[in-house]
Design a protein around this motif. Sequence first.
Motif, PDB file in Angstrom:
ATOM      1  N   ASP A  49       0.830  -1.199   0.000  1.00 15.08           N
ATOM      2  CA  ASP A  49       0.000   0.000   0.000  1.00 15.08           C
ATOM      3  C   ASP A  49       0.870   1.257   0.000  1.00 15.08           C
ATOM      4  O   ASP A  49       0.626   2.192  -0.777  1.00 15.08           O
ATOM      5  N   LYS A  50       1.888   1.292   0.843  1.00 17.11           N
ATOM      6  CA  LYS A  50       2.790   2.458   0.900  1.00 17.11           C
ATOM      7  C   LYS A  50       3.547   2.639  -0.413  1.00 17.11           C
ATOM      8  O   LYS A  50       3.712   3.752  -0.899  1.00 17.11           O
ATOM      9  N   ILE A  51       4.000   1.541  -0.996  1.00 16.41           N
ATOM     10  CA  ILE A  51       4.715   1.626  -2.275  1.00 16.41           C
ATOM     11  C   ILE A  51       3.779   2.156  -3.357  1.00 16.41           C
ATOM     12  O   ILE A  51       4.165   2.996  -4.173  1.00 16.41           O
ATOM     13  N   SER A  52       2.530   1.707  -3.359  1.00 16.28           N
ATOM     14  CA  SER A  52       1.584   2.156  -4.389  1.00 16.28           C
ATOM     15  C   SER A  52       1.389   3.670  -4.340  1.00 16.28           C
ATOM     16  O   SER A  52       1.165   4.305  -5.371  1.00 16.28           O
ATOM     17  N   ALA A 119       9.894  -6.006  -9.244  1.00 15.17           N
ATOM     18  CA  ALA A 119       8.917  -5.476 -10.196  1.00 15.17           C
ATOM     19  C   ALA A 119       8.016  -4.445  -9.522  1.00 15.17           C
ATOM     20  O   ALA A 119       7.662  -3.427 -10.123  1.00 15.17           O
ATOM     21  N   LEU A 120       7.685  -4.702  -8.266  1.00 13.87           N
ATOM     22  CA  LEU A 120       6.829  -3.786  -7.519  1.00 13.87           C
ATOM     23  C   LEU A 120       7.462  -2.402  -7.396  1.00 13.87           C
ATOM     24  O   LEU A 120       6.800  -1.392  -7.570  1.00 13.87           O
ATOM     25  N   ILE A 121       8.747  -2.345  -7.134  1.00 10.05           N
ATOM     26  CA  ILE A 121       9.390  -1.062  -6.830  1.00 10.05           C
ATOM     27  C   ILE A 121      10.158  -0.459  -8.001  1.00 10.05           C
ATOM     28  O   ILE A 121      10.736   0.612  -7.867  1.00 10.05           O
ATOM     29  N   HIS A 126       8.970   7.585 -10.347  1.00  8.18           N
ATOM     30  CA  HIS A 126       9.386   7.901 -11.716  1.00  8.18           C
ATOM     31  C   HIS A 126       8.824   9.261 -12.100  1.00  8.18           C
ATOM     32  O   HIS A 126       7.691   9.595 -11.747  1.00  8.18           O
ATOM     33  N   LEU A 127       9.604  10.043 -12.799  1.00 10.79           N
ATOM     34  CA  LEU A 127       9.197  11.405 -13.143  1.00 10.79           C
ATOM     35  C   LEU A 127       8.353  11.484 -14.412  1.00 10.79           C
ATOM     36  O   LEU A 127       7.830  12.541 -14.748  1.00 10.79           O
TER      37      LEU A 127
END
Length: 169
Positions: A49-52, A119-121, A126-127
């Motif tokens: 959730d935090k990564i999303s 893959a998740l991170i 990303h800009l």
Amino acid sequence: WNTQNFFQPTRAELVQDCASLLYGLFQNAFQFLDLDDNLWKTSVFDYVDKISLLYDDEIEFHNWHHASHVLISTHHLMQHYQDKSNHHHHRRPSGTTITTITTNPITCPFLHFVMVLSALIHDVEHLGVTNIQLEKEQHELVVKIVGAEKEESNNNENNSHKLIDTKSS
């Protein structure tokens, strides 16, 4: 009527799906540890959730939907190769088939977990523009990275020369 989001799951649904998948891989990779199942399940969900939230949904491509698709695709790719590499069928001259099971690094549960986690991170924060564009704009991130790469390259080159000098002495 906007059909672009018609088949697209919500962020929360993707978090749930990705967390469930990642947790299953986590359990498989670390099955030899005596872990508190509920604590780790909650921890993995909270982490995903935090990564999303670190993905910018205003960016057209490198957003949370993209990351979740890469995570799921990586899992399916790993699963495909694990299925292919684990079992080899051989036909005997008598016509019967024997199956052998081989050990292959791609079948390692820890590797599977790490690949899917990567893959998740992979595009966090990303800009939304290419590195070439960032270089043209002299973005602070590129300046830091290019400087670090040059420093690392110089260190590698200096260390390589030291290794060669040591061998010739």
